[in-house]
Design a protein around this motif. Structure first.
Motif, mmCIF file in Angstrom:
data_model
loop_
_atom_site.group_PDB
_atom_site.id
_atom_site.type_symbol
_atom_site.label_atom_id
_atom_site.label_comp_id
_atom_site.label_asym_id
_atom_site.label_seq_id
_atom_site.Cartn_x
_atom_site.Cartn_y
_atom_site.Cartn_z
ATOM 1 N N UNK A 1 16.485 -15.345 -12.477
ATOM 2 C CA UNK A 1 16.690 -14.831 -11.115
ATOM 3 C C UNK A 1 18.053 -14.164 -10.969
ATOM 4 N N UNK A 2 18.963 -14.393 -11.915
ATOM 5 C CA UNK A 2 20.275 -13.758 -11.860
ATOM 6 C C UNK A 2 20.350 -12.522 -12.745
ATOM 7 N N UNK A 3 19.284 -12.173 -13.422
ATOM 8 C CA UNK A 3 19.330 -11.066 -14.371
ATOM 9 C C UNK A 3 18.770 -9.796 -13.760
ATOM 10 N N UNK A 4 19.335 -8.684 -14.194
ATOM 11 C CA UNK A 4 18.742 -7.402 -13.861
ATOM 12 C C UNK A 4 17.441 -7.259 -14.641
ATOM 13 N N UNK A 5 16.652 -6.239 -14.290
ATOM 14 C CA UNK A 5 15.509 -5.901 -15.125
ATOM 15 C C UNK A 5 16.026 -5.618 -16.534
ATOM 16 N N UNK A 6 15.183 -5.798 -17.572
ATOM 17 C CA UNK A 6 15.657 -5.614 -18.951
ATOM 18 C C UNK A 6 16.498 -4.348 -19.125
ATOM 19 N N UNK B 1 25.151 -13.782 -9.364
ATOM 20 C CA UNK B 1 25.367 -12.456 -9.937
ATOM 21 C C UNK B 1 24.197 -11.982 -10.771
ATOM 22 N N UNK B 2 23.959 -10.687 -10.748
ATOM 23 C CA UNK B 2 22.900 -10.049 -11.535
ATOM 24 C C UNK B 2 23.557 -9.258 -12.651
ATOM 25 N N UNK B 3 23.210 -9.549 -13.881
ATOM 26 C CA UNK B 3 23.804 -8.873 -15.026
ATOM 27 C C UNK B 3 22.713 -8.386 -15.964
ATOM 28 N N UNK B 4 22.939 -7.257 -16.569
ATOM 29 C CA UNK B 4 21.980 -6.695 -17.507
ATOM 30 C C UNK B 4 22.448 -5.336 -17.960
ATOM 31 N N UNK B 5 21.515 -4.547 -18.465
ATOM 32 C CA UNK B 5 21.862 -3.227 -18.987
ATOM 33 C C UNK B 5 21.252 -2.127 -18.125
ATOM 34 N N UNK B 6 22.049 -1.083 -17.950
ATOM 35 C CA UNK B 6 21.598 0.148 -17.322
ATOM 36 C C UNK B 6 21.435 1.174 -18.434
ATOM 37 N N UNK B 7 20.388 1.984 -18.354
ATOM 38 C CA UNK B 7 20.064 2.926 -19.429
ATOM 39 C C UNK B 7 21.009 4.122 -19.398
ATOM 40 N N UNK B 8 22.286 3.855 -19.659
ATOM 41 C CA UNK B 8 23.289 4.918 -19.718
ATOM 42 C C UNK B 8 24.259 4.612 -20.846
#
Length: 401
Positions: free
Chosen positions: A4-9, A276-283
């Motif tokens: 629940x704290x993670x961004x989409x993959x 907090x929400x953490x993950x990767x953005x496709x950039x």
């Protein structure tokens, strides 16, 4: 970290920017204020400003000379009796006797009954009389009331970036304060045991902290007011203390570093426990990202490599900050690419480029640590995630830096 704290993959740049904009846009509801005139330079008007009075306020002389009636000096030379002097700032009502002259200073009220001014260099005076050596027509060297501005006239439109020339006009009509967009209050926290303040001696393994000053400069340039600039080591307690100070003082907090997959990611470790929400953005650069709301304050978590920090700001936060500050949006420009590019699949590449008369040239050395290359760049070259080979001559989208 719980799901629940993670961004989409992997989240797209546009989706992540929209998430940030959704968090910050409510600041617009309290994003205007009135500031005293002496603090308005460089601010952006939030409403149209109209003149409360005529300018000039009264008929006045544009020259040092003698106020007369044009018919009295139709034939020259002529000698006229002097009946007084009217200085700038004179608040009494002066009246010109028929057939006479009154000495007037630049900016002084024109006496009732006079319709022109003869400049002093075209006269001779003994103190009791004045000899006029050149004829003048009605209206010569007289500034009529309202010839510059009329009551109710628009002086400056909403959105105007106030420069000295605007301040001059707005102050001239007696406005004590102006309606402006309130600057978003921003705080910056850099993190990492390896970062050292400029001026101190570097020990092995240490580097100078450029991200804090760079983010503060970017925020200021884009209309925000930096209310706090702090650094935290990788100690959790220190970071929590810095974070509390920042969210108490600011509308939005920016952190740099501590959001990747390493063992000492203090930002990610502390803020994950706060939702907090953490993950990767496709950039690339700038893939690792985080978003947290702490005590009601949005906290935007950028990666720590210097170029990643700056590209993250430009692509994700700059648009909404400029909107909230009333600054014009930065739009992309399409230009021919002067050298072929290879881009990894699945990531939107934002490469540093140099403008030339022929187009845009990619700069050598695109690593996210190569901050000097960023200083040489004029634009970011925006390569879509689906494009892996971009031949020279291709028209590409660019964003100004």
């Amino acid at each position: 970290m719980s799901s629940r704290h993670a961004l989409a993959p992997v989240r797209s740049v546009d989706d992540h920017r929209q998430r940030i904009e959704d968090l910050l846009r409510p600041l617009a509801a309290r994003a205007t204020e009135a500031v005293p005139m002496d603090r308005a330079l460089g601010r952006r008007l939030s409403a149209d400003v109209y003149s409360p009075l005529d300018l000039p306020v009264f008929r006045n002389s544009s020259m040092d000379g003698y106020a007369v009636r044009a018919e009295s000096v139709a034939i020259v030379p002529v000698t006229l009796p002097l009946s007084g002097v009217v200085a700038a700032g004179n608040t009494g009502a002066a009246t010109l006797p028929a057939g006479g002259a009154m000495k007037v200073m630049t900016g002084a009220p024109i006496p009732a009954g006079a319709d022109c001014v003869v400049p002093v260099e075209h006269t001779q005076s003994d103190g009791a009389t004045v000899t006029i050596e050149r004829s003048r027509a009605a209206g010569d060297f007289v500034r009529e009331a309202g010839t510059d501005v009329r009551t109710g006239q628009l002086l400056a439109a909403a959105g105007t970036l106030l420069k000295p020339r605007h301040i001059a006009a707005l102050a001239a009509v007696g406005l004590p304060e102006l309606p402006v967009y309130r600057r978003v209050r921003a705080a910056v926290i850099t993190t990492g045991d390896e970062l050292v303040q400029a001026g101190l001696r570097l020990l092995p393994g240490q580097i100078y902290n450029s991200n804090g000053l760079a983010l503060a400069a970017a925020l200021t340039e884009n209309g925000a007011e930096v209310v706090s600039l702090a650094h935290s080591t990788d100690d959790h307690r220190e970071f929590r203390r810095r974070l509390h100070e920042a969210v108490t003082a600011a509308d939005v907090v920016f952190t740099s570093g501590g959001v990747s997959m390493g063992d000492f990611e203090v930002v990610k470790e502390v803020l994950s426990g706060l939702g907090g929400e953490f993950g990767h953005v496709a950039m690339q650069p700038g893939g690792p990202q985080g978003i947290t709301v702490v005590e009601g304050t949005p906290v935007l978590n950028f990666p720590g490599n210097p170029v990643s920090t700056m590209v993250s700001f430009d692509m994700l936060a700059r648009p909404i900050l400029r909107e909230l500050s009333g600054l014009p949006a930065i739009t992309s420009t399409e230009l021919p690419l002067l050298a072929a590019l290879h881009s990894p699949a699945g990531k939107r590449q934002l490469l540093r480029g140099k403008l030339t008369p022929e187009g845009v040239e990619p700069l050598a050395g695109q690593g996210s640590h190569l901050i000097a290359t960023m200083a040489q760049a004029d634009v970011l070259i925006d390569i879509p995630a689906a494009d892996t080979e971009v031949p020279a001559g291709t028209v590409v989208r660019t964003w100004s830096l």
